[in-house]
Design a protein around this motif. Structure first.
Motif, short mmCIF file in Angstrom:
data_model
loop_
_atom_site.label_atom_id
_atom_site.label_comp_id
_atom_site.label_asym_id
_atom_site.label_seq_id
_atom_site.Cartn_x
_atom_site.Cartn_y
_atom_site.Cartn_z
N GLN A 132 0.83 -1.20 0.00
CA GLN A 132 0.00 0.00 0.00
C GLN A 132 0.87 1.26 0.00
O GLN A 132 0.60 2.23 -0.71
CB GLN A 132 -0.92 -0.01 1.23
N LYS A 136 1.58 4.35 -3.05
CA LYS A 136 1.55 5.80 -2.88
C LYS A 136 2.82 6.49 -3.37
O LYS A 136 2.81 7.67 -3.70
CB LYS A 136 1.37 6.14 -1.39
N ASN C 279 3.38 11.26 2.31
CA ASN C 279 2.32 10.30 1.99
C ASN C 279 1.83 9.55 3.23
O ASN C 279 1.53 8.36 3.17
CB ASN C 279 2.83 9.27 0.97
#
Lengths: 337, 337, 337, 337, 337, 337
Positions: A132, A136, C279
């Motif tokens: 994940q 990003k 992020n």
């Protein structure tokens, strides 16, 4: 709002170890109401352990008690059960690989569209925290050029279950293990279309009657799947992917590697590292902390429920799982040419 | 017996750094009698530094003073000079790659056969101690199945010389750098015939006007070679080879990797490690000490002299170098399809 | 354009080890035309070694032969010589610390403004690659809150030269060694004004007659400088700086540490590391490669020449060096209160 | 002799995690007879779990059932409850910090003297094995000169409980966390009197609405305590102490550091290392084995019981805890000047 | 005072590599005035290189030109030359081992006493910084109980010189290499008397015609010394010493180990570590810095000169070297029983 | 076939921790039917915990209920009980050492031969995976020359049980701990006959009243066994063995070392490493994976059962355990000479 009723079809290791605990942990949104298994005794035991109301031998009987099913059978039955469930108006999360062949996958996809129900494929590597986070960070990599995938074990053919049986599983190390990192790689790359596939599948080591195996023993004579596969895939973006997967490689140690070099930077997923340029320097970066859920099985189940309930988009779309199955098909075909 | 008279054609970095010192160190068997270079001044300086009798601008004038030549020019001139030398009855050691194309290589090979003279190609990685030791250990690997080759540098395009000029060099990272490990890999595999090649050549990173480069600067506009290449090669033995080479990859660190997994064991070359089974165990082995010459350039020159003098077989046969050039050709062709 | 004529005043270790080689390496822009030293013999030797035309005992005699001087005398003479040179119309690069006291520094600054000549102070730590790179990355740190400075040696009082003589040097470990990292820290912080200083200077260890010292021996009785200093500095931005420097600390090992925690991120300079959020993750980053000149003495000399020639701004402005001297003054004062 | 009857006031995390298990493990000397909490439900649960006879909502009602209390409430109630308990003739162990302000601490101390009862403050870091061993080794350090204290966490503001509420806690990272290492440092130094304090308290990072936090979430708007503090403390012995503490620093990693450099040697506490000179050498030493109790909470409870029973002197005397609170007061005051 | 005139007898590797440079570095106290060697050519070359006045073929001719000699011949000539030198009134430093047998050693010792001249044996391991520091720390070890000595090389028989010739050297790995650590061990133990010796000497590996050797080649047939020796020595103090030495052991890596466990503590010499108890803890200590001369050959030569000049006691007394030779004799005897 | 009935004699730590769990895990082949202990209460508790039918105070009463016994008493009773059991027609597995003296061992062996029953001694180190694998690899070591054994603990005299009581145990560190590695070493060497033994046994450290001990406390005055032993053993094959064992050595850290250098190669057991020559190189090898049972106690019990049932040969034959006891006897005798 009432809770989603979940059925589990096939209650072997993956069901007991990953999916049942995950759905139970999400008890605000769902309840497991039924299980089925061709081995009825096993199904009964599981229902008792987990206090599940309904038990069936035939999966068709289960549909009426549930809103969604999780399919955990041998690969051979994925397509048939998925189509039946969707036709019964039931959402489906199906274990990977999607099916034995891309043709079957297309039928599943068509059934889902027809039924307007959710169809998810359980490529749970996507739900790992590193995956994940990598997703990003892909913006800093830029357009992917070269992707490397290694899903390698040293002398660890799974000697139990049906893993070495081609008619039930459709293949060996690639369809069972390598598929995860292949799926993850293509997703990180932005799901480009592939334009050519070349591959080689091996079984020489496992066919030797006296070779050492760390994970139990199996019948070398009936072994008819691949234990080691290499492949090379080109995409219409110009990117290329070097793939190697094995249950039984003669290598130093087990290796899960996925890295991508792009026009602007590079990324490695296990462990997560980012290679960029900044202020005229080359920089290496690693996460000191990534937020989120540690258990990818839990995140996966939650995403499925959210999708069924219209609260989120699926992370693993069936079209994407189809592409993985197409590539696997093409690798096996290339190998026999 | 009188000493072999050696001529050096092209006296740039590789001649001064590797070949001239090597032949001088082998003064029992040879003497460098002549040098030539299109840059006559440079040739004169080198002749003075190394006390070499004859200096020429045109290599054709050099043949009469020598028994053997070492060709160190840009790749474009390899074939022409080699053929001329062989026709003049002179042995040839030519720098790698053999030539710009496999067609040229075949002409060189034909000329060598016609002249009955020695033709060696300077793939000096084969003379490294690890390479020589690995060759001896291949018996424990068994039939090779999967070979992995990585010759990768991070942001280190050679900004000097003619390296980024396609018409002079024929290519970039693959023909200049990756060729070494490709050659070494195929030799260790036992020189099987290749049956298919798929590849991709990139230059995106170096075409960006402001990308960082550790090894000097170059003109991004005129840059017309590959800085990153991937390929997949299948052999008639069933073996497959995953190849990646780059001058400028976005990766963690420079990497030279060559490993082979065979039916019985596996081997890694840098560092040298052997993975086998023995007495029912899996074993890892590393050399504690390898005998022999540390400088591969010296071993290479010695083997060339021994071959010219009929005392030994060539380690790098021209037929083998031809195959490397054929594969390079096919990778570049595959990339443009 | 004719080359800048450089004079070296004081030809001890720092002149011979850093400045003379640096100016000689920059021969396109300058030439060392004169040296002076109160030890005329030493000056003559240096002029012979480096082929420098003019040698003087009195620095005043040197001004007519040069356009710029580099002052390498004991600290006590920095102010006097600098002012004389500027009044003679000569550019000045003066070794650190700027002078014995901030009062002297102010006189130097006034003279430079009056003369409209360049006045640089040789805080060469600013020209280290890590320092230059850190400066570029400060934007990711955000407003600095807490700065930590440690310039610590274990039992290494410099037993040679005049280091332990307060009247010549003005102090010990702080004015000689800690000043570098203090200067570097304040520059990285953006040169905020300081509003309070508290400090303690120690000499207990070096006053013990029989303590061990790794760097030669000295007279414990006449030793009258600090060998260990701590301080705390507050700035008008709200930032605070914790300072410790020592020649002779009882610690595990020599330590040069400079780190800054800001509102958005943190930075460490030796080694260079950046701590950010991005992020939704916490990231650590390190440079894989920093471009530029390895020798800070060379970069420093080049910047001085460029400033004299109007081609660049000074990196170490005299106003900044003045602030460092002011803080040193205040630390010593605080210690005696 | 009958056992000491213990009451626990406030049964949150610190009571359940440290003090109740400790007193239960010391059942030869004491028995927990009562608990009280403003949250009566929680008190009842705890009494049931641990089989404690009496439960109260109001702490005043508890005194009659006990000989000693352990106060585990928010900091704001420490003084009031301690004074009440002492006036009721009950021994007190109070969690750290002693109280919200040094004024309150003085009242507590006066009450203890008046009541002639034991008053201990739970600075349990003193009971760690490394701390106890360091105390024994201080003789080899000699007179302390420089002390460094770092109690730093990276982005870990405690998002639960009342930690970010100034009126209940009196402050943030300093009064909650840094106080432990400050107390330990001064004790190891021999409890010298402090003569000046300068400090800075920050909250910028935690006031940013979207900053990342590893330990849960909190309301950035109501956050009104310090998350990062620096300070500098001088003692009448001439020693100085550099202090930094934070819940949320932008640093590489969490750090607990306490080291002292003295006239003869140096010591580091985490891990325990000693730096000395001996036989003309510099030596580093580490413990290979330290005897004693691993759990500092247990040793702390035992020392409290022993002091109540007249069998031992308190390790953490209230006068020492008062000094810590005085310094904390002065740091906060300095920060606002 | 005039300088001591030094003669060197035997100018092979040990003379050129250690002793000549050492005496030259001590030019305040001595001058090398003469050399002799049965290979007169070699002696002449050395005299030219080092500007030494007198050169002889026969060592007897050298005595008249010197006050002291350093004997660097094969072991067989140590006794004869030493006795002759002492009878000629010349001080002697003789290379180790003292002689071929303890009987010869006793003659040498008698001659030294008779002549009242200095007789030193070059066990230079005693002059290493670690050895000197260990000697100072033995007080913390207490009475030695168990000493372990390992002087082990893996497959490194010295293939040059006379090392494998028993009649010239008296033995192999023990008399050439192991003797150093044996001597050092006994010195550190305080030179207790030995009361029993049991040992085994091996040559099996080197007698194999085709075994690998890293340090050159030798004639396996004429090899007649030990390449591996073990022994066990008891002392009248009750201490025991476990000894192993080898030129050619089948082991992981070369090892020089010397450690002593005593009643109070333990010590290891390479690297230097001390194991003690203190303040109820077990402590490990290592030197952070040891003062003194890095080159043991220089310290050894200095101690010899100081002893000759009456300025210091010998560090290696001939009585101590005699004991080492006695033990070596007894090991060889035990081995053949 | 009916299951073997097992009796356990002496139910202390070793019975409960190793043997009872092992026999229970082998329930296909055996059942524990009886226990006895001079401490009848303890025996009853154990029988309850493990559901064992019969409990006795006197071991003689137990024989009628069992086919085999496992003897776990103090060493002093090993011989008496073993002989009685064998005479009663019962198979015996006896804990190590075999008995207090080799004379007793011979009686046991005679009784076993007479009774034609199985007599095993529980040297369980032989059943470790590393030991079993090492045994298979000894062929690559060739004839053993030098064996090194270290079974060393730092300050860890077992302060509980009867370990420090000579009349019950026969000795200390050697007979209790070192015996394991001595037995393993001789087995790996191929059980050669020993021809001489020299040794030293110490107790100085443990006799000091205030020495530190990590494993509990004991009475220094009544302590009458060895806490540290060294020995040297020669075998008729020419091999020699250097032995050191201790409960309380002043060393860096606990060490279990067993290595053997042979004519062709070397081996180390903990960790398992093999040193060989191959193809002209020196190689080091380590197992990447060893198959088999992790728990040596289980393998040991299984081998005993298999031997009783005639299905396998004993791994630890009583003749081999006798030799270990003979060597221990000779070490203790040598020490007192």
């Amino acid at each position: 709002m009432s809770k989603l009723r979940i059925g589990i079809i096939g209650v072997g290791g993956i069901a007991q170890g990953r999916h049942i605990p995950a759905f139970k942990a999400l008890s605000d949104d769902c309840v497991i109401t039924a299980v089925s298994d061709v081995n009825l005794e096993r199904a009964k035991e599981v229902s008792k352990t987990h206090q599940i109301d309904h038990v069936f031998e035939d999966y068709r009987d289960l549909f009426k008690e549930v809103d969604a099913v999780c399919i955990c059978t041998p690969n051979r039955f994925h397509a048939e059960i998925t189509v039946a469930a969707l036709e019964a108006g039931v959402h489906v999360m199906c274990e990977k690989p999607m099916a034995l062949s891309s043709g079957e996958c297309e039928n599943m996809l068509a059934a889902a569209r027809e039924a307007k129900k959710t169809l998810a494929i359980a490529y749970h590597y996507r739900f790992m925290k590193n995956s994940q986070a990598a997703k990003k960070l892909m913006g800093q990599v830029g357009t992917p050029l070269v992707t490397r995938v290694q899903a390698l074990r040293r002398r660890k053919v799974p000697g139990w279950g049906v893993f070495t049986n081609k008619s039930l599983q459709g293949g060996g190390s690639l369809i069972d293990y390598g598929c995860h990192l292949l799926d993850l790689a293509i997703w990180l790359m932005g799901s480009p279309k592939h334009i050519s596939v070349s591959g080689s599948a091996y079984q020489e080591l496992s066919k030797q009657p006296d070779s050492i195996n760390e994970w139990g023993s199996f019948d070398h004579e009936t072994f008819d799947v691949d234990d080691h596969v290499t492949a090379y895939i080109k995409f219409e973006t110009g990117a290329s992917l070097l793939l190697e997967t094995s249950w039984a490689a003669n290598i130093l140690e087990d290796t899960e590697h996925l890295s991508i070099s792009g026009v602007n930077g590079g990324i490695n997923v296990f462990p997560l590292e980012l290679y960029t340029e900044s202020n005229g320097m080359l920089l290496n970066s690693q996460p000191a902390w990534i937020p989120g859920e540690e258990d990818p099985g839990l995140s996966q189940a939650k995403n499925f429920l959210d999708a069924c309930l219209g609260r989120a988009e699926l992370v693993v779309k069936p079209e994407e799982a189809l592409q993985v199955s197409q590539i696997i098909d093409e690798i096996y075909q290339s190998s026999t040419n």
